[in-house]
Design an enzyme around this catalytic site. Structure first.
Site, PDB file in Angstrom:
ATOM      1  NE  ARG A  36      -3.269  -2.367   2.809  1.00 28.83           N
ATOM      2  CZ  ARG A  36      -4.539  -2.106   3.113  1.00 28.83           C
ATOM      3  NH1 ARG A  36      -4.906  -0.892   3.472  1.00 28.83           N
ATOM      4  NH2 ARG A  36      -5.438  -3.050   3.067  1.00 28.83           N
ATOM      5  CG  ASP A  46       0.147   5.800   4.327  1.00 30.82           C
ATOM      6  OD1 ASP A  46      -0.359   4.670   4.375  1.00 30.82           O
ATOM      7  OD2 ASP A  46       1.049   6.193   5.098  1.00 30.82           O
ATOM      8  NE  ARG A 101       3.308  10.404   5.966  1.00 29.31           N
ATOM      9  CZ  ARG A 101       1.978  10.383   6.064  1.00 29.31           C
ATOM     10  NH1 ARG A 101       1.304   9.356   5.564  1.00 29.31           N
ATOM     11  NH2 ARG A 101       1.343  11.372   6.650  1.00 29.31           N
TER      12      ARG A 101
END
Lengths: 245, 245
Positions: free
Chosen positions: B51, B53, B198
Site C-alpha cells: 500500500r 498512504d 514518514r
C-alpha cells in the site's frame, strides 16, 4: 523613494497571464499589485519585464516598483510570500537604482520550452510539458534552430497584429537537449514578439516529425507571413527562465 | 493464463492511497481494477507491491494480475493509459512468470522523501515536497540515519496497531542529499511498516533542527515505543521510487 526589484516564480496554470486586465482578478501582476498596495497603503504599480501569456510559467520573471518606505527588500519579500497564493512566490528581492526599469532595461531573456516525449505524459510534469509521443529527429531540429539564430524579421513567427512595433529581433542562442523522456528547448534573445517562442517550438516540432526540412526555415523567415510557420505550441510547456539586465 | 506485471506512476495528491476501499472509488488500485475489468470483461484483481498512504506518490509502484487473454503487455499498457486519468500512468508492462507475485516476491523497496528547504515553497514542486524553511544540520541527520541502518525492531517508528505482524525490518541504506533548496532522503529496505518512512523522516528533521541528538536514535529504537520517535512527516513529500525483485 525606493525602487524594489523582485524576482518572481509562478505556476501559470490557473492564471490569465502576467498582465492585469480590466475586471479580471486572475493575473500575476494583479495579485502582486493587490498585495503591495495593501502593504504600502497606496496604489502600487508593479512593472514586469514583459508579459507572459495565459498558462505560461516563470522561474525568473522580474518586476519593479517605486514606493516611499522604510521597509527592507527582505521585509517586502516576506510580506509578499505570506499573502501570495501557493502558486506564486517571490524568490529574490533587492533595492535597485532609482532609474532601473524592469522592462526598458532588459538585456536579454531566456525561455525554456519542455516537451515530454513519453507515450503517456509524466504525471508529475504534466502541467509543465507538452506531451508528444513518437520519434522526434533532434538533429534536424537543431539544424533548423541554427537557422533562427541571428537578427531577423520574425514576422512569420508571431501572432502580433499591431503594426507599430518592430518585428526585428535577435536570437542569441537556441539549445535543444534531451534528458530521459524530456526535451528542453531553450531560446535566448534580446526580446520576443507575441507567441514567438511557442511558434518557434511548434515549427521545430514539425521539423522533428519530418513534416518540414531544417533548411525550409530560411524561406519561412523570408516570407514574413505567419501562415508559413508551424502551429502554436501549447502555453503549458513554456517557462520564462531568466531575465538578463 | 497470463500474468501481467505493470509499473505504475502516480501523483497521489487527490487519492485515498493505493489500496481500494469499500465505497471509495478514489484509490489507485480501484482505478486500475475498474479499467482492467472493463478491458477483460471480468473482475480483475490487481495486486500491488504494497500500500501507499493517502497523498503519497509513486514513480515505480509494481503490480500484477492473472488473466486469460491474447493481448500483449504493450496492448494492455496502451489501453490502461488511454483510460487512466492524467495523474496515473503505466510506465512499463511485461508478462511475468506464472508464479510472480508483486507483494510476496518483493526483494526491497526504495522510497524518496523530498524536503524543500527554501523560505517559500517552490511553486512547481509544492505538491511533492515538505517545506521546511530554516537551517537543517545535514551532517547530524546523516549520523542519525546511520543509526537506523541495519536489522531492528522498528516499533518506535510505526503507527501500526496490529500485533500479529513482525516489526523487525532491515534498512539497507539511507542517503541524504542536498541539491539547491531540495533535500532528498532516500530509504531502501526489505519492507516498511505503516508510516515508517514518514516517522523516520520526521525524526531526522528534529535531529536536523537540533531538537534531538544523532545518538539519541539508538535509544529511540530500543524503547520500542512510538512516542519516543518524532512527528509524522506529511504524506505529500513521500514517493515510492522503486521496487526491487
Amino acid at each position: 523613494m525606493k525602487n524594489f526589484c523582485l524576482t518572481v516564480q509562478y505556476d501559470g496554470s490557473r492564471y490569465k497571464g502576467w498582465a492585469k486586465q480590466k475586471n479580471l482578478e486572475n493575473t500575476i501582476q494583479g495579485k502582486l499589485e493587490n498585495i503591495m498596495s495593501k502593504l504600502f497603503n497606496k496604489n502600487v504599480e508593479v512593472l514586469g519585464s514583459g508579459r507572459t501569456d495565459a498558462g505560461v510559467h516563470a522561474k525568473g520573471q522580474v518586476c519593479n516598483f517605486h514606493v516611499d518606505s522604510d521597509l527592507s527588500a527582505q521585509e517586502v519579500m516576506d510580506y509578499a510570500n505570506t499573502y501570495l497564493p501557493e502558486d506564486i512566490a517571490v524568490v529574490d528581492a533587492k533595492e535597485a537604482s532609482e532609474r532601473f526599469h524592469a522592462r526598458y532595461n532588459v538585456g536579454s531573456k531566456k525561455y525554456v520550452y519542455t516537451i515530454d516525449n513519453a507515450s503517456k505524459p509524466n504525471v508529475f510534469q504534466r502541467k509543465y510539458t507538452w506531451n508528444i509521443p513518437g520519434k522526434l529527429n533532434l538533429k534536424a531540429m537543431r539544424i533548423a534552430a541554427s537557422n533562427l539564430v541571428g537578427t531577423f524579421d520574425f514576422t512569420s513567427f508571431t501572432d502580433l497584429t499591431k503594426t507599430n512595433k518592430s518585428t526585428i529581433k535577435t536570437i542569441e542562442k537556441i539549445e535543444i537537449e534531451k534528458k530521459g523522456d524530456f526535451i528542453f528547448i531553450s531560446v535566448k534573445g534580446d526580446g520576443f514578439l507575441y507567441h514567438m517562442v511557442r511558434i518557434i517550438v511548434g515549427t521545430l516540432v514539425e521539423v522533428g516529425k519530418g513534416e518540414r526540412t531544417p533548411e525550409s526555415i530560411i524561406a519561412t523567415l523570408k516570407e514574413k507571413c505567419r501562415r508559413e510557420a508551424g502551429a502554436l505550441a501549447p502555453a503549458k510547456g513554456l517557462c520564462l527562465e531568466k531575465v538578463y539586465y
